[in-house]
Each structure stands twice: as C-alpha cells, then as structure tokens.
Enzyme design. Structure first.
Site, PDB file in Angstrom:
ATOM      1  CG  LEU A 141     -10.582  30.621  44.729  1.00 39.08           C
ATOM      2  CD1 LEU A 141     -10.117  29.312  45.650  1.00 39.08           C
ATOM      3  CD2 LEU A 141      -9.587  31.595  44.883  1.00 39.08           C
ATOM      4  CG  ASP A 142      -8.166  32.496  38.307  1.00 36.24           C
ATOM      5  OD1 ASP A 142      -9.289  33.055  38.213  1.00 36.24           O
ATOM      6  OD2 ASP A 142      -7.147  33.072  38.293  1.00 36.24           O
ATOM      7  CE  LYS A 143      -9.796  23.308  33.803  1.00 40.60           C
ATOM      8  NZ  LYS A 143      -9.953  23.033  32.444  1.00 40.60           N
TER       9      LYS A 143
ATOM     10  CG  HIS B 220      -7.206  36.129  35.575  1.00 39.54           C
ATOM     11  ND1 HIS B 220      -7.559  34.942  36.215  1.00 39.54           N
ATOM     12  CD2 HIS B 220      -7.510  35.981  34.231  1.00 39.54           C
ATOM     13  CE1 HIS B 220      -8.028  34.073  35.291  1.00 39.54           C
ATOM     14  NE2 HIS B 220      -7.986  34.673  34.146  1.00 39.54           N
TER      15      HIS B 220
END
Length: 251
Positions: free
Chosen positions: A119-121, A201
């Site tokens: 999961l992205d930051k 993304h």
C-alpha cells in the site's frame, strides 16, 4: 514439526541463538514442567515452554491484519521511513476475547514477517503481514485474480461513463490494458473500486486516466478478508483460523 530448543527460543522471542543457549544453561527455561538442560533438545509447537515463567507460543506461520495508517510504508526495511513490520513491533495487538488462542499472554512476533503486496505511504487500510510465502504468492499471483477493493475519494465528480471505462479495461501505460474493474459510485466524488491486479500506483493511475485525482485511498478488502471495522487506524490483530483458511482458497 520439531525444532531445537535454542532455535525455538530465537525464532519466537527477542533472544539471539547464543543468548537462548545461555538462558537454558542458567536453568531459566522449562519444557513441559521440567527445567531444560541443553539447547539441543527437540521441542514441538504443542509443548509447554516457559522462559522466566513466561509462556512462549511458537507458530510456524503467523498471519496479521493491520489497518495501516498513512506515513507507514509496506516494506520490511527502509532507511528513511518506518515500515509496517517495524510499526507492529511497537504496538500491541488488539485482543479478541472470542478467539480462544488469544488469552492475554505475551505475544512474540516471527522475525521473518513481511507485507503481502504493498500500500502506498499515503494509503490507509487492509494490509496483511505474514511469513507464509505460499499464501502470499497465491494472493499476489495474477493467475489467481484475487480481488482487492478500495474506498476512494476524488477531486471531481464521477459518472456512469467512468464505470464503463473501468469495466472495459484502461490504458495506463502498461503493455496491456488493465483487467476489468468494478467501480461502484457511492457519492459524486466517492466510490468503491475493485481490481484483480496490483500494478504500481494502479488505482491512482486509473483515475488519473479519467482526469481525476485521488484525494483519499483506503483498501477495505483483499480476497475473502474484509477490513475489521473494530480496528481503528493503526491497530492490528492476528487472523482467525477461519480467516486464514478462507484466504487460502481465495481466487
């Protein structure tokens, strides 16, 4: 499965192998009510093992559900940011009284935990951590088409043509179009998006192709596992046996 006692302690406590041997020599470890004499002794997961009176519950595999907060990265190590693995080691698990194995005793985390996917930051929500490589491969392998569902907030309104474009597959700069995705519009600028891939993304790139910017993103489901609504952002717990079995059959 049997392990040497010193390895068992090193795997399921903060002890190193050499320190575990020392603790055993000093008579601080009991196996099934008897003081252990040597780290060479073989033990099983069903054995009762005490270290300084603390019960050590070893598990070959561990499965964790984290409601990931923003600012944490989905990695095992990083020079700049705190990782999900580092994060859970600093925070106690949420105890579920209805699950018999969670009885309030000390919890030691496996040393080889890793996040399943990323999961992205700046993305919140469901993140699985485990040391079971087989399960991770199944959940991430494209051929199993394991669904991942996200709650999305956007800077512009959605309409029915967006639903159609997501369903038909989109060109986001990869060799192939994205696989069909399900977009459920909840409000003019809110939706659920379900995808079966995990390109870099991907969710943000898909909406960018529609001329929209994702302002908030949260994963709420992965395969059969649904984010536990009782877990506040930043909290985590171990999966139940039923959840583990259901995950193994996902896809």
């Amino acid at each position: 499965m049997n392990l040497r006692l010193d390895k068992y302690l090193a795997d399921f406590t903060e002890l190193t192998r050499s320190r575990a041997k020392k603790e055993i020599r000093e008579g601080r470890v009991q196996v099934n009510g008897e003081t252990a004499k040597t780290g060479n002794d073989k033990v099983a997961f069903s054995d009762s093992i005490l270290w300084d009176g603390r019960e050590i519950r070893g598990q070959k595999y561990q499965y964790i559900l984290l409601n990931k907060p923003t600012g944490i990265i989905s990695s095992t190590a990083d020079d700049r940011d705190e990782t999900a693995v580092e994060y859970i080691k600093k925070h106690s698990p949420v105890v579920l009284p209805s699950v018999p194995e969670y009885d309030g005793k000390s919890v030691f985390l496996a040393k080889d935990l890793f996040p399943v996917g990323r999961l992205d930051k700046d993305t919140e929500g469901l993140l699985i951590l485990t040391n079971d490589g087989g399960l991770a491969h199944r959940l991430l392998s494209p051929r199993h088409h394991v669904a991942k569902k996200y709650f999305v907030q956007l800077d512009k309104n959605l309409d029915t043509t967006d639903v159609e474009k997501m369903r038909d597959g989109m060109d986001i700069g990869e060799k192939r179009l994205t696989s069909p995705a399900v977009l459920e519009i909840l409000a003019p600028r809110e939706a659920f998006l379900t995808i079966t891939e995990g390109k870099f993304h991907q969710v943000k790139r898909m909406f960018a192709k529609l001329g929209k910017t994702v302002t908030y993103l949260k994963r709420v489901e992965m395969g059969t596992l649904v984010l536990d609504e009782s877990l506040a952002v930043g909290e985590w717990r171990f999966l139940t046996e039923e959840e583990i079995q259901n995950l193994a059959s996902s896809g």
